[in-house]
Scaffold this motif. Structure first.
Motif, PDB file in Angstrom:
ATOM      1  N   ALA A   1      34.430  44.612  -1.609  1.00  0.00           N
ATOM      2  CA  ALA A   1      33.926  44.459  -0.472  1.00  0.00           C
ATOM      3  C   ALA A   1      33.841  42.724  -0.248  1.00  0.00           C
ATOM      4  CB  ALA A   1      32.660  44.984   0.232  1.00  0.00           C
ATOM      5  N   LEU A   2      33.545  42.174  -1.074  1.00  0.00           N
ATOM      6  CA  LEU A   2      33.251  40.778  -1.378  1.00  0.00           C
ATOM      7  C   LEU A   2      34.639  40.189  -1.211  1.00  0.00           C
ATOM      8  CD1 LEU A   2      31.485  38.072  -1.699  1.00  0.00           C
ATOM      9  CD2 LEU A   2      31.675  38.498  -3.911  1.00  0.00           C
TER      10      LEU A   2
ATOM     11  N   PHE B   1      17.886  41.108   3.714  1.00  0.00           N
ATOM     12  CA  PHE B   1      18.108  41.977   2.687  1.00  0.00           C
ATOM     13  C   PHE B   1      18.369  41.302   1.445  1.00  0.00           C
ATOM     14  CE2 PHE B   1      18.234  45.187   6.359  1.00  0.00           C
ATOM     15  CZ  PHE B   1      17.284  46.004   5.563  1.00  0.00           C
ATOM     16  N   PHE B   2      19.293  39.992   1.473  1.00  0.00           N
ATOM     17  CA  PHE B   2      19.632  39.480   0.230  1.00  0.00           C
ATOM     18  C   PHE B   2      18.058  38.900  -0.405  1.00  0.00           C
ATOM     19  CE2 PHE B   2      20.229  35.492  -2.025  1.00  0.00           C
ATOM     20  CZ  PHE B   2      21.385  35.749  -2.966  1.00  0.00           C
ATOM     21  N   TYR B   3      17.172  38.360   0.581  1.00  0.00           N
ATOM     22  CA  TYR B   3      15.872  37.928   0.010  1.00  0.00           C
ATOM     23  C   TYR B   3      14.976  39.068  -0.253  1.00  0.00           C
ATOM     24  CZ  TYR B   3      16.072  32.959   0.681  1.00  0.00           C
ATOM     25  OH  TYR B   3      16.483  31.407   0.828  1.00  0.00           O
ATOM     26  N   LEU B   4      14.943  40.041   0.260  1.00  0.00           N
ATOM     27  CA  LEU B   4      14.174  41.153   0.020  1.00  0.00           C
ATOM     28  C   LEU B   4      14.347  41.982  -1.343  1.00  0.00           C
ATOM     29  CD1 LEU B   4      12.132  43.335   1.320  1.00  0.00           C
ATOM     30  CD2 LEU B   4      13.936  44.749   1.649  1.00  0.00           C
ATOM     31  N   SER B   5      15.770  42.369  -1.583  1.00  0.00           N
ATOM     32  CA  SER B   5      16.148  42.985  -2.895  1.00  0.00           C
ATOM     33  C   SER B   5      16.187  41.627  -3.830  1.00  0.00           C
ATOM     34  CB  SER B   5      17.427  43.313  -2.809  1.00  0.00           C
ATOM     35  OG  SER B   5      18.429  42.803  -2.150  1.00  0.00           O
TER      36      SER B   5
ATOM     37  N   ALA C   1      27.411  45.774  10.080  1.00  0.00           N
ATOM     38  CA  ALA C   1      26.147  45.374   9.428  1.00  0.00           C
ATOM     39  C   ALA C   1      26.104  46.268   8.075  1.00  0.00           C
ATOM     40  CB  ALA C   1      24.812  46.076  10.121  1.00  0.00           C
ATOM     41  N   PHE C   2      26.606  47.393   7.825  1.00  0.00           N
ATOM     42  CA  PHE C   2      26.716  47.937   6.720  1.00  0.00           C
ATOM     43  C   PHE C   2      27.640  47.221   5.705  1.00  0.00           C
ATOM     44  CE2 PHE C   2      29.952  50.844   4.231  1.00  0.00           C
ATOM     45  CZ  PHE C   2      28.600  51.476   3.503  1.00  0.00           C
ATOM     46  N   PHE C   3      28.812  46.755   6.219  1.00  0.00           N
ATOM     47  CA  PHE C   3      29.521  46.061   5.386  1.00  0.00           C
ATOM     48  C   PHE C   3      29.066  44.669   5.012  1.00  0.00           C
ATOM     49  CE2 PHE C   3      33.200  42.762   4.697  1.00  0.00           C
ATOM     50  CZ  PHE C   3      33.777  43.557   3.706  1.00  0.00           C
ATOM     51  N   TRP C   4      28.340  43.732   5.938  1.00  0.00           N
ATOM     52  CA  TRP C   4      27.957  42.384   5.688  1.00  0.00           C
ATOM     53  C   TRP C   4      26.526  42.637   4.755  1.00  0.00           C
ATOM     54  CZ3 TRP C   4      31.307  38.869   5.097  1.00  0.00           C
ATOM     55  CH2 TRP C   4      32.477  38.934   5.969  1.00  0.00           C
TER      56      TRP C   4
ATOM     57  N   VAL D   1      28.614  43.625   0.976  1.00  0.00           N
ATOM     58  CA  VAL D   1      28.842  42.316   0.559  1.00  0.00           C
ATOM     59  C   VAL D   1      27.434  41.605   0.211  1.00  0.00           C
ATOM     60  CG1 VAL D   1      29.630  39.919   1.556  1.00  0.00           C
ATOM     61  CG2 VAL D   1      30.775  41.922   2.124  1.00  0.00           C
ATOM     62  N   ARG D   2      26.380  41.714   0.687  1.00  0.00           N
ATOM     63  CA  ARG D   2      24.958  41.302   0.138  1.00  0.00           C
ATOM     64  C   ARG D   2      24.738  41.706  -1.080  1.00  0.00           C
ATOM     65  NH1 ARG D   2      20.594  44.711  -0.706  1.00  0.00           N
ATOM     66  NH2 ARG D   2      21.333  45.696   0.905  1.00  0.00           N
ATOM     67  N   ILE D   3      25.179  42.988  -1.455  1.00  0.00           N
ATOM     68  CA  ILE D   3      24.991  43.526  -2.661  1.00  0.00           C
ATOM     69  C   ILE D   3      25.726  42.744  -3.697  1.00  0.00           C
ATOM     70  CG2 ILE D   3      25.117  45.579  -4.379  1.00  0.00           C
ATOM     71  CD1 ILE D   3      24.060  47.326  -1.938  1.00  0.00           C
ATOM     72  N   ALA D   4      27.063  42.518  -3.428  1.00  0.00           N
ATOM     73  CA  ALA D   4      28.032  42.141  -4.409  1.00  0.00           C
ATOM     74  C   ALA D   4      27.540  40.514  -4.629  1.00  0.00           C
ATOM     75  CB  ALA D   4      29.463  41.989  -3.723  1.00  0.00           C
TER      76      ALA D   4
END
Length: 312
Positions: free
Chosen positions: A39-40, A63-67, A207-210, A214-217
């Motif tokens: 995805a990234l 979600f980047f900061y949360l996780s 939102a699911f994608f980004w 992508v955020r997880i990656a």
């Protein structure tokens, strides 16, 4: 060289490896590592002129900061090294937040990281870049191994040796068991919020994608860069027995984890960025928790301690 002993890294006569990953776990590892990575890679053409908006950016950052802080403050500084004590609600919340980074359940993550500290940059370290030699080809191979190659190794770190305290904690065991649920939530929640905010299926998809894949990656590669880059490049102002170094360009993205030299010199210290100008958002969050009374016995650095471990 010597390093501060970390009572959390494990020891005794129990073997380092407890077994091998089963087929289902191997498949899950490939899916949850390679799909966000794909995805990234797809992000650039996907974003070219369409498919990315402010809702996606805001949700991705949130979600980047949360996780991410769940990993750095919870998984790493609390559960792995005991840099502070957390009350029960905070402990559980941090474990859930860390699980949403999709970097493995908390007990597995902690066992691997304590093993890393016990054998840092030596045989037994699960992700040292220095295990294959110092030639250019060996270092290239070592970089790949330390960054993400080690994740595809089927050996499983012995949790009874390296994380017996967490295995005896009913709250953490429960979060550990629900890891698949939190993996689902970390992908579904951005999609649901994106859909509701934009009131559209397209908003849910982007939102699911980004903010999901992508955020997880990106978070994966930031974390893995601490294993690879921060053991190869950077400054070493403090004495440690390994090659852990400070790499300032990653400081903000890694929430202060890239001040890696101090961490390996004094593993239980709650702050990694201890010198002037070294931003450490994880330490700041721990400070806030302490002020709120949610965190106690925080192991803050002292001038005397820093002077003792300073590189001569």
């Amino acid at each position: 060289m010597t390093t501060t002993a970390d009572p959390k890294v494990g020891g005794g006569s129990k073997p380092i490896i407890e077994g091998r990953r089963n087929l289902a776990t191997r498949i899950a590892v490939y899916i949850f590592i390679l799909v966000p990575f794909a995805a990234l890679i797809a992000a650039v053409p996907f974003a070219w002129g369409w498919g990315l908006g402010w809702v996606d950016v805001i949700l991705a950052v949130f979600f980047f900061y949360l996780s991410g802080l769940g990993v750095t403050v919870g998984y790493h500084r609390l559960f792995t090294h005991g840099s502070f004590k957390a009350n029960r609600p905070l402990k559980i919340t941090l474990a859930v937040m860390g699980s949403m980074a999709v970097q493995s359940p908390p007990i597995t993550w902690v066992a691997d990281h304590r093993r890393h500290h016990a054998f840092s940059d030596r045989e037994g370290d699960p992700h040292s870049p220095w295990l294959f030699g110092t030639s250019p080809m060996a270092l290239a191979r070592g970089f790949w191994h330390a960054h993400m190659g080690w994740i595809f190794d089927h050996d499983v770190t012995n949790k009874e040796r390296f994380a017996p305290d967490l295995m005896a904690d009913k709250d953490i065991v429960a979060v550990n068991r629900l890891f698949v649920v939190f993996t689902g939530l970390t992908l579904v929640m951005p999609a649901v919020l994106g859909g509701l905010i934009t009131w559209s299926w397209w908003g849910a998809l982007t939102a699911f994608f980004w903010a999901g894949l992508v955020r997880i990656a990106i978070l994966h590669h930031v974390t893995w860069s601490t294993n690879s880059i921060c053991h190869m490049i950077g400054d070493r102002p403090f004495t440690s027995r390994d090659k852990a170094s400070n790499f300032w360009p990653l400081a903000i993205l890694s929430f202060g984890e890239s001040w890696h030299n101090l961490h390996h010199a004094d593993p239980t210290c709650a702050r990694h960025g201890v010198q002037r100008g070294q931003i450490d958002t994880s330490a700041r969050l721990i400070w806030i928790f302490e002020k709120l009374g949610w965190a106690t016995d925080v192991r803050w650095p002292t001038e005397a301690r820093l002077a003792k471990i300073a590189a001569k």
